[in-house]
Enzyme design. Structure first.
Site, PDB file in Angstrom:
ATOM      1  N   ARG A 121      -4.990 -17.969 -14.572  1.00 23.02           N
ATOM      2  CA  ARG A 121      -4.834 -19.087 -15.531  1.00 23.02           C
ATOM      3  C   ARG A 121      -3.926 -18.749 -16.706  1.00 23.02           C
ATOM      4  O   ARG A 121      -3.983 -19.372 -17.761  1.00 23.02           O
ATOM      5  CB  ARG A 121      -6.182 -19.579 -16.036  1.00 23.02           C
ATOM      6  N   LYS A 143      11.124 -21.587 -20.749  1.00 24.18           N
ATOM      7  CA  LYS A 143      11.177 -22.355 -19.499  1.00 24.18           C
ATOM      8  C   LYS A 143      11.083 -21.375 -18.340  1.00 24.18           C
ATOM      9  O   LYS A 143      11.874 -20.430 -18.260  1.00 24.18           O
ATOM     10  CB  LYS A 143      12.493 -23.121 -19.389  1.00 24.18           C
ATOM     11  N   GLU A 185      27.585 -19.849 -20.888  1.00 25.87           N
ATOM     12  CA  GLU A 185      26.475 -20.352 -21.718  1.00 25.87           C
ATOM     13  C   GLU A 185      26.704 -20.001 -23.194  1.00 25.87           C
ATOM     14  O   GLU A 185      26.241 -20.706 -24.080  1.00 25.87           O
ATOM     15  CB  GLU A 185      25.130 -19.795 -21.232  1.00 25.87           C
ATOM     16  N   LYS A 227      19.873 -20.723 -29.922  1.00 27.93           N
ATOM     17  CA  LYS A 227      18.892 -21.259 -28.968  1.00 27.93           C
ATOM     18  C   LYS A 227      17.509 -21.271 -29.605  1.00 27.93           C
ATOM     19  O   LYS A 227      16.750 -22.240 -29.456  1.00 27.93           O
ATOM     20  CB  LYS A 227      18.883 -20.451 -27.669  1.00 27.93           C
ATOM     21  N   GLU A 237      11.594 -30.000 -24.943  1.00 23.65           N
ATOM     22  CA  GLU A 237      12.751 -30.825 -24.572  1.00 23.65           C
ATOM     23  C   GLU A 237      12.451 -32.317 -24.567  1.00 23.65           C
ATOM     24  O   GLU A 237      12.637 -33.013 -23.577  1.00 23.65           O
ATOM     25  CB  GLU A 237      13.309 -30.388 -23.200  1.00 23.65           C
ATOM     26  N   ARG A 241      16.609 -30.368 -27.761  1.00 18.56           N
ATOM     27  CA  ARG A 241      16.799 -29.292 -26.767  1.00 18.56           C
ATOM     28  C   ARG A 241      17.702 -29.745 -25.615  1.00 18.56           C
ATOM     29  O   ARG A 241      18.357 -28.926 -24.968  1.00 18.56           O
ATOM     30  CB  ARG A 241      15.441 -28.804 -26.234  1.00 18.56           C
ATOM     31  N   ASN A 245      21.940 -28.890 -22.425  1.00 17.75           N
ATOM     32  CA  ASN A 245      22.414 -29.294 -21.103  1.00 17.75           C
ATOM     33  C   ASN A 245      23.885 -29.705 -21.114  1.00 17.75           C
ATOM     34  O   ASN A 245      24.369 -30.277 -20.140  1.00 17.75           O
ATOM     35  CB  ASN A 245      21.556 -30.449 -20.560  1.00 17.75           C
ATOM     36  N   HIS A 248      25.913 -29.684 -17.972  1.00 20.19           N
ATOM     37  CA  HIS A 248      24.995 -29.504 -16.839  1.00 20.19           C
ATOM     38  C   HIS A 248      24.957 -30.685 -15.877  1.00 20.19           C
ATOM     39  O   HIS A 248      24.674 -30.497 -14.702  1.00 20.19           O
ATOM     40  CB  HIS A 248      23.582 -29.185 -17.335  1.00 20.19           C
ATOM     41  N   HIS A 252      25.636 -29.358 -12.393  1.00 20.99           N
ATOM     42  CA  HIS A 252      24.646 -29.411 -11.304  1.00 20.99           C
ATOM     43  C   HIS A 252      25.223 -30.154 -10.104  1.00 20.99           C
ATOM     44  O   HIS A 252      24.963 -29.785  -8.954  1.00 20.99           O
ATOM     45  CB  HIS A 252      23.367 -30.102 -11.779  1.00 20.99           C
ATOM     46  N   HIS A 266      26.104 -20.716 -11.190  1.00 22.41           N
ATOM     47  CA  HIS A 266      25.609 -21.708 -12.148  1.00 22.41           C
ATOM     48  C   HIS A 266      26.504 -21.774 -13.406  1.00 22.41           C
ATOM     49  O   HIS A 266      26.938 -22.849 -13.823  1.00 22.41           O
ATOM     50  CB  HIS A 266      24.166 -21.375 -12.525  1.00 22.41           C
TER      51      HIS A 266
HETATM   52  N1  LIG Z   1      14.714 -20.545 -18.005  1.00 21.59           N
HETATM   53  C1  LIG Z   1      15.822 -21.021 -18.525  1.00 21.59           C
HETATM   54  O1  LIG Z   1      15.829 -21.574 -19.632  1.00 21.59           O
HETATM   55  C2  LIG Z   1      17.104 -20.851 -17.770  1.00 21.59           C
HETATM   56  C3  LIG Z   1      18.322 -21.117 -18.396  1.00 21.59           C
HETATM   57  C4  LIG Z   1      19.502 -20.890 -17.687  1.00 21.59           C
HETATM   58  C5  LIG Z   1      19.442 -20.418 -16.391  1.00 21.59           C
HETATM   59  N2  LIG Z   1      18.236 -20.172 -15.801  1.00 21.59           N
HETATM   60  C6  LIG Z   1      18.132 -19.648 -14.425  1.00 21.59           C
HETATM   61  O2  LIG Z   1      18.677 -18.329 -14.438  1.00 21.59           O
HETATM   62  C7  LIG Z   1      19.049 -18.010 -13.096  1.00 21.59           C
HETATM   63  C8  LIG Z   1      20.372 -17.289 -13.125  1.00 21.59           C
HETATM   64  O3  LIG Z   1      20.240 -16.100 -13.862  1.00 21.59           O
HETATM   65  P1  LIG Z   1      21.284 -14.907 -13.709  1.00 21.59           P
HETATM   66  O4  LIG Z   1      22.655 -15.438 -13.805  1.00 21.59           O
HETATM   67  O5  LIG Z   1      20.848 -13.848 -14.626  1.00 21.59           O
HETATM   68  O6  LIG Z   1      21.113 -14.498 -12.178  1.00 21.59           O
HETATM   69  P2  LIG Z   1      20.386 -13.315 -11.416  1.00 21.59           P
HETATM   70  O7  LIG Z   1      19.060 -13.022 -11.956  1.00 21.59           O
HETATM   71  O8  LIG Z   1      20.474 -13.644  -9.970  1.00 21.59           O
HETATM   72  O9  LIG Z   1      21.348 -12.066 -11.723  1.00 21.59           O
HETATM   73  C9  LIG Z   1      22.673 -12.083 -11.226  1.00 21.59           C
HETATM   74  C10 LIG Z   1      22.962 -10.839 -10.375  1.00 21.59           C
HETATM   75  O10 LIG Z   1      23.136  -9.702 -11.227  1.00 21.59           O
HETATM   76  C11 LIG Z   1      22.296  -8.635 -10.796  1.00 21.59           C
HETATM   77  N3  LIG Z   1      21.997  -7.867 -12.006  1.00 21.59           N
HETATM   78  C12 LIG Z   1      21.128  -8.179 -12.996  1.00 21.59           C
HETATM   79  N4  LIG Z   1      21.260  -7.339 -14.034  1.00 21.59           N
HETATM   80  C13 LIG Z   1      22.215  -6.446 -13.686  1.00 21.59           C
HETATM   81  C14 LIG Z   1      22.821  -5.349 -14.350  1.00 21.59           C
HETATM   82  N5  LIG Z   1      22.491  -5.025 -15.600  1.00 21.59           N
HETATM   83  N6  LIG Z   1      23.772  -4.634 -13.688  1.00 21.59           N
HETATM   84  C15 LIG Z   1      24.138  -5.011 -12.438  1.00 21.59           C
HETATM   85  N7  LIG Z   1      23.649  -6.058 -11.776  1.00 21.59           N
HETATM   86  C16 LIG Z   1      22.693  -6.766 -12.393  1.00 21.59           C
HETATM   87  C17 LIG Z   1      21.141  -9.309 -10.129  1.00 21.59           C
HETATM   88  O11 LIG Z   1      20.476  -8.451  -9.241  1.00 21.59           O
HETATM   89  C18 LIG Z   1      21.847 -10.461  -9.413  1.00 21.59           C
HETATM   90  O12 LIG Z   1      22.428  -9.994  -8.216  1.00 21.59           O
HETATM   91  C19 LIG Z   1      19.099 -19.317 -12.344  1.00 21.59           C
HETATM   92  O13 LIG Z   1      17.999 -19.359 -11.458  1.00 21.59           O
HETATM   93  C20 LIG Z   1      18.951 -20.374 -13.420  1.00 21.59           C
HETATM   94  O14 LIG Z   1      18.284 -21.540 -12.953  1.00 21.59           O
HETATM   95  C21 LIG Z   1      17.071 -20.380 -16.473  1.00 21.59           C
END
Ligand SMILES: NC(=O)c1ccc[n+]([C@@H]2O[C@H](COP(=O)([O-])OP(=O)(O)OC[C@H]3O[C@@H](n4cnc5c(N)ncnc54)[C@H](O)[C@@H]3O)[C@@H](O)[C@H]2O)c1
Length: 363
Positions: A121, A143, A185, A227, A237, A241, A245, A248, A252, A266
């Site tokens: 929980r 999020k 971003e 942020k 949001e 907030r 986007n 986006h 998207h 992304h």
């Molecule tokens: N929660 C939120 O508010 C929010 C906001 C924006 C995006 N997101 C989400 O974030 C995700 C994308 O995140 P991301 O771009 O970090 O992707 P990711 O977590 O897939 O990381 C990208 C790649 O880099 C590798 N990696 C990570 N750290 C590393 C490092 N220090 N050295 C070498 N390789 C490394 C990972 O293994 C992966 O292959 C999406 O799912 C998106 O929906 C969430």
């Protein structure tokens, strides 16, 4: 050189720590929140690079780290991996008063935060983000969630971390394309709400992306502070907030039209989407053309795509993109919701955009 950014959310308040070498401080920063077995969730790319180091500093602080290594990649943010993670978390014996550490990019952060939010929980978690995207965006704001067959990020909870530890040094091993996708971003933060920061980025982004310490620390810390400010004003949001986007709705649609594949990350979708949102704002007579030109020029200058034609492979038609937008979760009362801008740093949300204008922008 280390910066601390507080996020004021009443009893859910926490600090974001940004700086080089912070991984070595993780034991000290996490210890106040940890009790008993401490699951440390990471992925198979981050583990060989940094897991031993993190585990060692946590042990040095008297903690009991229990590493859990998951497959890397967006497909790990899924029902099946959530189930596997849940089983592994429960196997550690982590208690309701315990803590889970998310150690990786946005995929690990989103999945682990969600798992922590629902296991027993809901138990506490800490974010140790290792990609630029996760340091400036996904680790802040609470999020969490997974992708489901019906769409991306459609299942999840708001669950704020207890602490965020962003070691800018670990960005050195991030593939350049991932670094740039995260930078989209950053540019977005400036473009939506801070013209001065955007101008600073125009001058300093190359240094930051080359890993120069002062530049990357300021880049990450300022984006986090922006942020944090937005999240403090609108945690769930229901208003401001949504400005985050920017880019986006288009982004998207581009991601959907390219099958959420390696054709377009992304952040790359956000970059193109941002350029299109400024273009649309100009066409609606809302934004000076010079500001839109600056946004596009900056994205190109750092090496990001800034036009639909920059996406590799078969051309993407306006019709396909419009259809994808129609399925976007950002539809409110049957109307497409866009973040537009009156200039750099002056974004606003509107659901009042004629479809013909959107089609024009899509070419
Ligand atoms: N929660 C939120 O508010 C929010 C906001 C924006 C995006 N997101 C989400 O974030 C995700 C994308 O995140 P991301 O771009 O970090 O992707 P990711 O977590 O897939 O990381 C990208 C790649 O880099 C590798 N990696 C990570 N750290 C590393 C490092 N220090 N050295 C070498 N390789 C490394 C990972 O293994 C992966 O292959 C999406 O799912 C998106 O929906 C969430």
């Amino acid at each position: 050189m280390t910066r601390r950014i507080p996020v004021h959310l009443g009893d859910r308040s926490y600090d974001i720590h940004v700086g080089p070498g912070l991984l070595d401080q993780a034991g000290r920063l996490i210890a106040p929140f940890a009790k008993g077995p401490l699951p440390v969730v990471t992925d198979a790319n981050v583990a060989p690079l940094y897991l031993d180091r993190l585990v060692a500093v946590l042990k040095d602080a008297g903690l009991d780290p229990r590493p859990i290594v998951l497959e890397a990649g967006e497909s790990t943010k899924s029902w099946s991996w959530l189930e596997k993670l849940m089983t592994k978390l429960l196997a550690t014996g982590v208690d309701r008063s315990g803590l889970v550490v998310a150690f990786g990019g946005g995929v690990i952060g989103d999945l682990t935060g969600f798992a922590a939010g629902i296991v027993k929980r809901g138990i506490a978690f800490a974010q140790v983000p290792t990609t630029l995207l996760s340091q400036v965006d996904s680790s802040v704001g609470g999020k969490t969630g997974i992708n489901v067959p019906e769409g991306k990020n459609l299942v999840g909870v708001f669950h704020q971390p207890k602490v965020v530890i962003a070691d800018t040094g670990v960005l050195a091993t991030l593939p350049r394309r991932q670094l740039l996708a995260g930078y989209a971003e950053v540019a977005k933060a400036g473009a939506l709400g801070d013209a001065e920061y955007f101008a600073w980025l125009e001058q300093n982004a190359a240094r930051a992306l080359a890993g120069e310490t002062d530049a990357i620390v300021h880049t990450v810390a300022h984006a986090c502070a922006m942020k944090a400010d937005i999240v403090e004003r609108d945690e769930h949001e229901s208003g401001v907030r949504a400005l985050l986007n920017l880019g986006h709705t288009f982004g998207h649609a581009l991601e959907a039209a390219t099958g959420f594949s390696d054709r377009l990350l992304h952040g790359e979708g956000v970059a193109i989407g941002m350029a299109l949102a400024f273009d649309l704002s100009v066409r609606l007579g809302l934004c000076p053309p010079d500001d839109a030109a600056r946004v596009t020029a900056h994205l190109k200058a750092v090496g990001l795509p800034a036009a639909i034609a920059d996406v590799s492979g078969a051309p993407l038609s306006a019709e396909v993109l419009l259809a994808a937008m129609a399925h976007d979760k950002k539809i409110k009362d049957g109307k497409l919701v866009f973040v537009l801008a009156r200039g750099i740093g002056q974004a606003f949300v509107t659901a009042d955009v004629p479809v013909e204008k959107v089609r024009e922008v899509l070419g």
